[in-house]
Write a protein that holds these residues in place. Structure first.
Motif, mmCIF file in Angstrom:
data_model
loop_
_atom_site.group_PDB
_atom_site.id
_atom_site.type_symbol
_atom_site.label_atom_id
_atom_site.label_comp_id
_atom_site.label_asym_id
_atom_site.label_seq_id
_atom_site.Cartn_x
_atom_site.Cartn_y
_atom_site.Cartn_z
ATOM 1 N N GLY A 142 0.786 -1.235 0.000
ATOM 2 C CA GLY A 142 0.000 0.000 0.000
ATOM 3 C C GLY A 142 0.816 1.282 0.000
ATOM 4 O O GLY A 142 0.265 2.367 0.191
ATOM 5 N N GLY A 143 2.133 1.175 -0.188
ATOM 6 C CA GLY A 143 2.964 2.372 -0.158
ATOM 7 C C GLY A 143 3.406 2.821 -1.538
ATOM 8 O O GLY A 143 2.848 2.390 -2.552
ATOM 9 N N SER A 144 4.380 3.713 -1.555
ATOM 10 C CA SER A 144 4.915 4.190 -2.824
ATOM 11 C C SER A 144 6.419 4.416 -2.686
ATOM 12 O O SER A 144 6.926 4.592 -1.576
ATOM 13 C CB SER A 144 4.241 5.491 -3.236
ATOM 14 O OG SER A 144 4.415 6.462 -2.231
ATOM 15 N N TRP A 181 8.686 8.098 -10.473
ATOM 16 C CA TRP A 181 7.561 8.247 -9.538
ATOM 17 C C TRP A 181 6.824 6.955 -9.224
ATOM 18 O O TRP A 181 6.194 6.844 -8.187
ATOM 19 C CB TRP A 181 6.544 9.248 -10.100
ATOM 20 C CG TRP A 181 7.135 10.601 -10.329
ATOM 21 C CD1 TRP A 181 7.600 11.099 -11.510
ATOM 22 C CD2 TRP A 181 7.354 11.626 -9.353
ATOM 23 N NE1 TRP A 181 8.086 12.367 -11.326
ATOM 24 C CE2 TRP A 181 7.944 12.717 -10.018
ATOM 25 C CE3 TRP A 181 7.101 11.730 -7.982
ATOM 26 C CZ2 TRP A 181 8.296 13.903 -9.357
ATOM 27 C CZ3 TRP A 181 7.442 12.902 -7.328
ATOM 28 C CH2 TRP A 181 8.038 13.977 -8.010
ATOM 29 N N PRO A 232 3.849 3.946 -9.927
ATOM 30 C CA PRO A 232 2.427 4.024 -10.253
ATOM 31 C C PRO A 232 1.692 5.064 -9.396
ATOM 32 O O PRO A 232 2.010 5.257 -8.237
ATOM 33 C CB PRO A 232 1.916 2.607 -9.948
ATOM 34 C CG PRO A 232 2.927 2.012 -9.040
ATOM 35 C CD PRO A 232 4.230 2.665 -9.341
ATOM 36 N N VAL A 233 0.748 5.740 -10.010
ATOM 37 C CA VAL A 233 -0.015 6.782 -9.324
ATOM 38 C C VAL A 233 -1.446 6.311 -9.060
ATOM 39 O O VAL A 233 -2.177 6.925 -8.299
ATOM 40 C CB VAL A 233 -0.042 8.059 -10.207
ATOM 41 C CG1 VAL A 233 -0.730 9.201 -9.503
ATOM 42 C CG2 VAL A 233 1.372 8.470 -10.568
ATOM 43 N N ASN A 251 -5.428 5.096 -10.352
ATOM 44 C CA ASN A 251 -6.375 5.401 -11.424
ATOM 45 C C ASN A 251 -6.789 6.871 -11.491
ATOM 46 O O ASN A 251 -7.690 7.227 -12.237
ATOM 47 C CB ASN A 251 -7.600 4.491 -11.323
ATOM 48 C CG ASN A 251 -8.375 4.728 -10.038
ATOM 49 O OD1 ASN A 251 -8.024 5.601 -9.246
ATOM 50 N ND2 ASN A 251 -9.425 3.967 -9.827
ATOM 51 N N SER A 270 -5.449 10.055 -15.003
ATOM 52 C CA SER A 270 -6.066 10.808 -16.104
ATOM 53 C C SER A 270 -6.659 12.122 -15.585
ATOM 54 O O SER A 270 -6.644 13.137 -16.286
ATOM 55 C CB SER A 270 -7.119 9.968 -16.829
ATOM 56 O OG SER A 270 -8.083 9.535 -15.921
ATOM 57 N N LEU A 271 -7.140 12.118 -14.367
ATOM 58 C CA LEU A 271 -7.645 13.353 -13.755
ATOM 59 C C LEU A 271 -6.497 14.350 -13.543
ATOM 60 O O LEU A 271 -6.639 15.547 -13.780
ATOM 61 C CB LEU A 271 -8.311 13.000 -12.422
ATOM 62 C CG LEU A 271 -9.143 14.062 -11.741
ATOM 63 C CD1 LEU A 271 -10.215 14.598 -12.662
ATOM 64 C CD2 LEU A 271 -9.795 13.466 -10.490
ATOM 65 N N MET A 272 -5.348 13.826 -13.125
ATOM 66 C CA MET A 272 -4.174 14.692 -12.944
ATOM 67 C C MET A 272 -3.759 15.299 -14.294
ATOM 68 O O MET A 272 -3.412 16.464 -14.383
ATOM 69 C CB MET A 272 -3.017 13.903 -12.332
ATOM 70 C CG MET A 272 -3.298 13.469 -10.890
ATOM 71 S SD MET A 272 -1.884 12.620 -10.158
ATOM 72 C CE MET A 272 -2.654 11.889 -8.705
ATOM 73 N N GLU A 278 -5.683 15.877 -16.761
ATOM 74 C CA GLU A 278 -6.697 16.854 -17.144
ATOM 75 C C GLU A 278 -6.469 18.178 -16.398
ATOM 76 O O GLU A 278 -6.615 19.261 -16.963
ATOM 77 C CB GLU A 278 -8.094 16.277 -16.844
ATOM 78 C CG GLU A 278 -9.264 17.146 -17.245
ATOM 79 C CD GLU A 278 -9.323 17.459 -18.748
ATOM 80 O OE1 GLU A 278 -8.648 16.772 -19.541
ATOM 81 O OE2 GLU A 278 -10.026 18.420 -19.097
ATOM 82 N N LEU A 279 -6.094 18.077 -15.122
ATOM 83 C CA LEU A 279 -5.763 19.291 -14.367
ATOM 84 C C LEU A 279 -4.589 20.007 -15.026
ATOM 85 O O LEU A 279 -4.604 21.222 -15.220
ATOM 86 C CB LEU A 279 -5.401 18.935 -12.923
ATOM 87 C CG LEU A 279 -6.577 18.774 -11.966
ATOM 88 C CD1 LEU A 279 -6.123 18.051 -10.704
ATOM 89 C CD2 LEU A 279 -7.181 20.128 -11.599
ATOM 90 N N VAL A 282 4.660 13.038 -12.397
ATOM 91 C CA VAL A 282 4.078 11.685 -12.512
ATOM 92 C C VAL A 282 3.464 11.435 -13.895
ATOM 93 O O VAL A 282 2.890 12.338 -14.490
ATOM 94 C CB VAL A 282 2.989 11.447 -11.432
ATOM 95 C CG1 VAL A 282 3.569 11.538 -10.048
ATOM 96 C CG2 VAL A 282 1.829 12.437 -11.593
ATOM 97 N N ILE A 322 3.771 13.867 -16.887
ATOM 98 C CA ILE A 322 3.162 15.208 -16.885
ATOM 99 C C ILE A 322 4.257 16.247 -16.919
ATOM 100 O O ILE A 322 5.209 16.147 -16.165
ATOM 101 C CB ILE A 322 2.252 15.397 -15.639
ATOM 102 C CG1 ILE A 322 0.943 14.630 -15.801
ATOM 103 C CG2 ILE A 322 1.982 16.883 -15.380
ATOM 104 C CD1 ILE A 322 0.034 14.654 -14.593
#
Lengths: 485, 453
Positions: B402-404, B421, B423-424, B426, B429-431, B433-434, B450, B453
Motif C-alpha cells: 500500500g505504499g509508494s 515516480w 504508479p499513481v 487510477n 487521467s484526472l491529474m 486533465e488538471l 508523474v 506530466i
C-alpha cells in the motif's frame, strides 16, 4: 412521465424503499441547517447503500443530464446541500460502516455516512479519537466533514478535517471510481485528497474515507476565565499565543450569550462579565500544568473577574456546558438568527469585535458572538425577526457588512461553514476573477458538465457559456444586495 | 531559439545583469540538459512577463530555487528556459501575535528561521540541505524532514499562496488566516506539484512557537526487533515526540562519526527528540528511556545543545555514506509505520546484492524511509539497468503493502531506465486533465512529474 421512468430505474438500482419522489416527503430535503435563506426541494432523493449503487445512480444522472448532489446528515450551515436546480440528492446516510480500524498505524477506513462521534466512540476504549470536532459532531457525517473541511474548537491545535484525511475513494460525475491518496502519507502526484476536501460536493462523491486517528493526550486541563470587556479577553487570547502556548481550544462568548445562558442554564457566570473565555490544554501532564500557570497569570494580569479550573471530567463538562449550549441559548432572546462565519487575524479581534458591535448598533440589531477565538474564527449571530417587513433582508445586509469587515483586515468570509449557496455571491469579494477562474479550471477538470452540486461554491457567470447550468439569480441578488460578476 | 537572442529579449524584462546565455547556463543543467537561457526575475511582475514571453514563444520553463532538489523528477522532455527565483527573497509579512508569516518563494529557509527566531517562533521545516533550500523549492517538492513527525509538512502549514501561471496570470488561493474554507483549497494543489501547474510566487504559513527546551535521546539496538518493539511502544504512548528517526547501522555509524560519538559496529539507532517546558521534557525522556531499556537497548545517550543541533543537522543532510567521487541513488519510500523496518531491511539487502553500499534513515512514525545507495562511478555507467531493476523490485515490495517509492535523485542513466515516480493509480487521467487546464501547452517542467506530466 419522465420522472416516473427515472424513479423506476432508481428502484432497480437501490430498491423501492430507498427512493423518495413524493413531493410531501421531499420537503425534508428542501434545505440543510441553513433554513431561512433558500428552500428548494430536489426532484428525487435516492439512498444508496454501497459504492456500486452510487456509481449506477451517478451514471443514470449523467445519461439523463440530471444535476445531483451528495448529502450527509444535512447539518451544513451554508446551504451547500440545497438542490438549487432540482435534480437528484444522493443521501449517503446508509453508507455508515466503519470498514477497517488499523490501530497499529492509527488509521481507519470509513464510509461517508459514518457519524463523526461514532468513529471516536469506536476507538476510544483504545484511547484513540478522530480529532475534527464540529459542533454537530453527534450528527454530522465524516463524508460531510470532508466536503466542508469541517473545523471545530480543537482544530486550533490539531488542524481542520483536511489534516486528518489520508485517502478517498471518489465517484466522479462520469460515474468513474477514482482513488486519491492512500493509507500512507506521501503519495506521488497532485494532492487530490487535499483538493477534494472542502470542495463542498462539487467535485464528486466520496464513498470511502481513510482517516488518521489520534492518541488521546496524557492529560487535559480546562479553564474558564471571565472578563469585564471583550477587548480584554481578546488581548488575552493573543498574549497566550504570543507566549508560545497553543491550547487545544480557546473559545469566547460575549455578554449577549452570557445573558442568554444565565437565563436558561444558570451557570453562574460572574456579575458584570462582558466576555467568557474557555481555554483547554492537552498534552503531557507536566507541560499543561506549567502552561496553565502561565495562562492564569496572564488572565489575572488582565483583571479576570473569575477564574475556574476543572478538577475532574465532570467539572470539565460543566465548563463546556455553556459553550455547547451557546447557540441554542440565543433562541431564547430572538425569534430567528443568522449565524455568520468569518475569520480575522487573532490580533485584530478587539478592533473587529468593536466594529461588529457598531454594525449591530447601526442596524438596530442584537449581534451575539460565540466563537473560536484562538483561530480568529468569528460566529456573529445576527438576531432578527422575519415576520417584520424587511428584517431578513437587513440581517443579510448586516452579514455582508461583517464579511467585508473580515476581508478588510486580511481575513476570510468563511472559516468552517463554507461558501455553499449562502456566500456564492460574496466569494468575488475575496478572490479576483482570475483567482476564481483558476478554481473553475479545477471544477471543469473534475466535472466538465457541472453536474455535481451545480450553483454552489463558484458563481456562475451570467453568460454561462461552458457550464450548461441555467443562470439563476441568488436571493441577495434579487434583493439588490449583491451583483454577479 | 538562439541563446543570445533569447537572452536579449529576457534582458528587456529583467535587466541584462539578470540573464545568462550559452555556456553560462551550464550550472543550470537538469539531467544532462542545458537550458538555452536563464532568467532571474526580481519581482512578481517580471516573473509574470517572463512567463508571458515563454508562453507566446512556446518555450518550456524549469522553475529553479536553490537547485538542491533539482534531481527530483523525470528527465525533462525539453529545457528552454530556467527561471531562478532567488531574487524574490523578501519577508512580506510576519505578525507574531497571529503566528503567521508571508514569504516570497526565493527566500532561503535559513533566512526565514533567523528572522522568526527573534520572535521565539519558527517554521517547522527541516528538509535535506535546509541551510540552502528556498521556501518555494520546499513547497514545490513538499520536502520534509524529521520535524514532520510533530508538525506535518508544507501541505499542512501553507494557508495562503500566490502563483504565476503558464500564461503569466497571477492568482492567489487561501488567506492570511489560519482557518478558511472559501473555495477550493488551492494551496494543496500547488504544494508538491513540482511547478507543473504554476510557479509559486509567495506563501503564507502557520508558524509554531519554539519550544522552551529540547532534548534528544539516542538508543542503540543490536537487533532490529528490539528497535521495532521500542518504536511501537513509543508511538502508542502519550509522549509527544518532535522527531523520531530510525537509523540503519550504516547511517548510525556515519552520523555518529560526524557528531563525535562512537557507535558500535552493526547497531541500529533510534533518535528521538522532545521539546517543551523542561519538567515535561524530562518526564517524557524518562518514559522513552524506560521503553528502550525494556526492549533491550544496547546503549543510550542523552544529547543536548550543540551536539544535539549537529546531530539533527547530520540526520537532515545525510547524503553520503562514504565520501567523494561516488554516485548516489536516493530513494524515498512512503509506507505504513508498521512496515518501516521491513522496508529498510529489504532495501539494504537489495543494495548489498547489487554491490552497493547503503544506509537508511526513516521518519518512522510517519512511515517515511529514505534509502541511500552509493556506488563507484564506473558501476552506474556500466550497469544502470540492474540498479533500475533493483529499484523496481523494491518498489514492488512497497506498493504491495500500500505504499509508494519515489527516486529523489539518481544519475540520468538510471532515471532513463526506471520511472522516477512509480504508479499513481487510477487518478492519473484526472491529474493529466488538471495539467491540461492549467498549462495547456505543457510548458512548465515538461516530462518531470508523474505519468510524464
Amino acid at each position: 412521465m419522465e420522472k416516473r421512468r427515472i424513479v423506476e430505474e432508481l428502484y432497480a438500482i437501490v430498491g423501492r424503499d430507498w427512493v423518495i419522489a413524493d413531493p410531501d416527503e421531499l420537503t425534508v430535503y428542501e434545505c440543510d441547517a441553513m433554513t431561512f435563506l433558500e428552500r428548494t426541494a430536489p426532484d428525487i432523493v435516492v439512498l444508496p447503500s454501497n459504492t456500486e449503487q452510487v456509481v449506477e445512480v451517478v451514471k443514470l444522472c449523467d445519461r439523463e443530464r440530471l444535476p445531483f448532489l451528495p448529502r450527509g446528515a444535512g447539518t451544513g450551515l451554508s446551504g451547500g446541500a440545497i438542490a438549487v436546480a432540482g435534480g437528484v440528492i444522493i443521501g449517503l446516510n446508509r453508507m455508515n460502516r466503519i470498514l477497517d480500524i488499523d490501530l497499529a498505524n492509527q488509521r481507519a477506513v470509513v464510509e461517508p455516512g459514518v457519524v463523526n462521534l461514532a468513529l471516536t466512540q469506536a476507538v476510544q476504549e483504545h484511547r484513540h479519537y478522530f480529532a475534527p470536532d464540529p459542533a454537530s459532531q453527534a450528527a454530522s457525517s465524516i463524508g460531510g466533514n470532508v466536503a466542508e473541511n469541517a473545523g471545530g474548537p480543537h482544530c486550533l491545535k490539531y488542524g481542520t478535517t483536511t489534516t486528518h484525511i489520508l485517502g478517498l475513494e471518489v465517484v466522479l460525475a462520469s460515474g468513474e471510481i477514482v482513488q486519491f491518496g492512500g493509507t500512507t502519507l506521501d503519495c506521488p502526484g497532485y494532492d487530490l485528497t487535499g483538493l477534494f476536501t472542502g470542495s463542498e460536493g462539487t467535485l464528486g462523491i466520496a464513498t470511502k474515507v481513510t482517516v488518521r486517528l489520534m492518541r488521546q493526550a496524557e492529560a487535559v486541563k480546562t479553564l474558564l476565565a471571565s472578563f469585564r470587556a471583550i477587548d480584554t479577553a481578546s488581548t488575552v487570547v493573543s498574549e497566550i499565543i504570543a507566549t508560545g502556548i497553543i491550547p487545544s481550544a480557546m473559545e469566547m462568548m460575549d455578554r449577549h450569550i452570557i445573558g442568554a445562558l444565565e437565563e436558561w442554564l444558570h451557570i453562574g457566570y460572574p456579575e458584570g462579565a462582558g466576555a467568557v473565555l474557555l481555554i483547554e490544554l492537552d498534552g503531557p501532564a507536566a507541560e499543561i500544568e506549567a502552561q496553565a500557570k502561565q495562562i492564569e497569570q496572564i488572565c489575572v494580569r488582565h483583571g479576570a473577574l473569575d477564574l475556574r479550573v476543572a478538577r475532574d471530567e465532570q467539572e470539565r463538562a460543566l465548563l463546556w456546558r455553556g459553550r455547547k449550549g451557546a447557540v441554542a441559548a440565543v433562541g431564547r432572546i430572538t425569534h430567528e438568527f443568522y449565524l455568520q462565519d468569518g475569520v480575522v487575524p487573532r490580533t485584530t479581534l478587539p478592533q473587529v469585535l468593536r466594529e461588529v458591535e457598531a454594525i449591530a448598533e447601526r442596524n438596530a440589531f442584537v449581534i451575539a458572538n460565540v466563537f473560536h477565538a484562538g483561530d480568529g474564527n468569528l460566529h456573529p449571530l445576527i438576531c432578527f425577526d422575519s415576520r417584520k417587513e424587511g428584517e431578513l433582508q437587513r440581517a443579510i445586509a448586516a452579514g455582508a457588512e461583517i464579511m467585508r469587515l473580515c476581508l478588510s483586515v486580511g481575513g476570510s468570509i468563511t472559516g468552517e461553514h463554507g461558501i455553499g449557496l449562502e456566500k456564492i455571491d460574496f466569494i468575488p469579494l475575496m478572490y479576483s476573477p482570475d483567482d476564481l477562474e483558476a478554481m473553475q479550471r479545477v471544477r471543469l477538470a473534475f466535472d466538465p458538465l457541472l453536474r455535481c452540486n451545480p450553483g454552489k461554491l463558484l458563481p456562475t457567470t451570467k453568460s454561462c457559456s461552458e457550464t450548461n447550468v441555467a443562470y439563476r439569480p441568488h436571493r441577495v441578488e434579487r434583493e439588490g444586495l449583491a451583483q454577479r460578476i | 531559439m538562439n541563446s543570445k537572442r533569447l537572452a536579449d529579449r529576457l534582458a528587456r524584462i529583467v535587466g541584462a545583469d539578470h540573464v545568462l546565455a550559452a555556456d553560462s547556463c551550464v550550472p543550470y543543467t537538469v539531467d544532462d540538459r542545458i537550458p538555452t537561457a536563464v532568467a532571474f526575475p526580481g519581482d512578481a511582475q517580471e516573473l509574470s512577463e517572463v512567463m508571458k514571453l515563454a508562453s507566446s514563444d512556446g518555450l518550456s520553463v524549469i522553475p529553479w530555487g536553490s537547485g538542491t532538489t533539482i534531481g527530483l523528477g523525470g528527465i525533462p522532455t525539453r529545457v528552454d528556459l530556467a527561471v531562478v527565483l532567488t531574487r524574490l527573497n523578501r519577508i512580506i509579512d510576519h505578525e507574531p501575535g497571529d503566528l503567521t508569516a508571508t514569504f516570497q518563494a526565493g527566500i532561503p529557509l535559513c533566512d526565514v528561521q533567523a528572522s522568526l527566531h527573534r520572535s521565539g517562533q519558527f517554521l517547522p521545516f527541516d528538509p535535506a540541505h535546509c541551510d540552502r533550500r528556498t521556501i518555494g523549492g520546499i513547497l514545490a517538492t513538499n520536502s520534509s524532514g524529521p520535524s514532520r513527525h510533530r508538525y506535518g509538512t508544507a501541505r499542512d502549514l501553507v494557508i495562503g499562496i500566490r502563483v504565476v501561471h503558464a500564461d503569466g496570470t497571477i492568482t492567489k488561493g487561501g488567506a492570511k488566516v489560519v482557518k478558511s474554507v472559501s473555495g477550493y483549497d488551492m494551496n494543496k494543489l500547488y504544494v508538491g506539484s513540482l511547478g507543473t501547474l504554476g510557479i509559486i510566487l509567495e506563501a503564507t504559513f502557520k508558524l509554531h512557537p519554539l519550544p522552551a527546551v529540547e532534548r534528544t535521546w539516542i538508543a542503540l539496538f543490536q537487533a532490529g526487533e528490539g528497535a521495532t518493539r521500542a518504536l511501537a511502544r513509543i508511538l502508542h504512548a502519550t509522549v509527544v515526540c518532535t522527531r523520531i528517526e530510525l537509523l540503519s547501522s550504516g547511517a548510525a555509524r556515519s552520523i555518529g562519526r560526524q557528531v563525535g560519538c562512537q557507535f558500535p559496529e552493526g547497531t541500529a539507532a533510534l533518535a528521538l527528540s522532545v521539546g517543551g517546558v523542561p519538567e515535561a521534557v524530562d518526564a517524557q525522556i524518562a518514559a522513552i528511556r524506560q521503553f528502550c531499556r525494556q526492549e533491550g537497548a544496547a546503549a543510550e545517550f542523552l544529547v543536548e545543545d550543540r551536539t544535539q543541533d549537529s546531530l539533527w543537522k547530520a540526520v537532515c543532510n545525510f547524503s553520503s555514506v562514504t565520501g567523494d567521487g561516488r554516485y548516489q541513488v536516493t530513494l524515498k519510500a512512503s509506507v505504513l509505520p508498521t512496515h518501516v523496518v521491513d522496508t529498510i531491511h529489504y532495501g539494504e539487502t537489495l543494495a548489498g546484492r547489487l554491490g552497493l553500499e547503503s544506509a537508511a534513515i526513516s521518519e518512522a512514525g510517519c512511515g517515511i524511509v529514505r534509502l541511500y545507495w552509493t556506488g563507484a562511478p564506473g558501476l552506474a555507467a556500466n550497469d544502470p539497468i540492474s540498479i533500475a531493476k533493483g529499484i523496481e523490485d523494491l518498489r514492488d515490495q512497497v506498493v504491495r503493502h500500500g505504499g509508494s517509492l519515489v527516486i529523489l535523485s539518481a544519475p540520468a542513466a538510471i532515471k532513463a531506465a526506471v520511472d522516477v515516480w512509480g504508479p499513481v493509480g487510477n487518478a492519473l487521467s484526472l491529474m493529466r486533465e488538471l495539467k491540461r487546464r492549467f498549462d495547456p501547452n505543457g510548458l512548465l517542467n515538461p516530462g518531470r512529474f508523474v505519468g510524464g506530466i
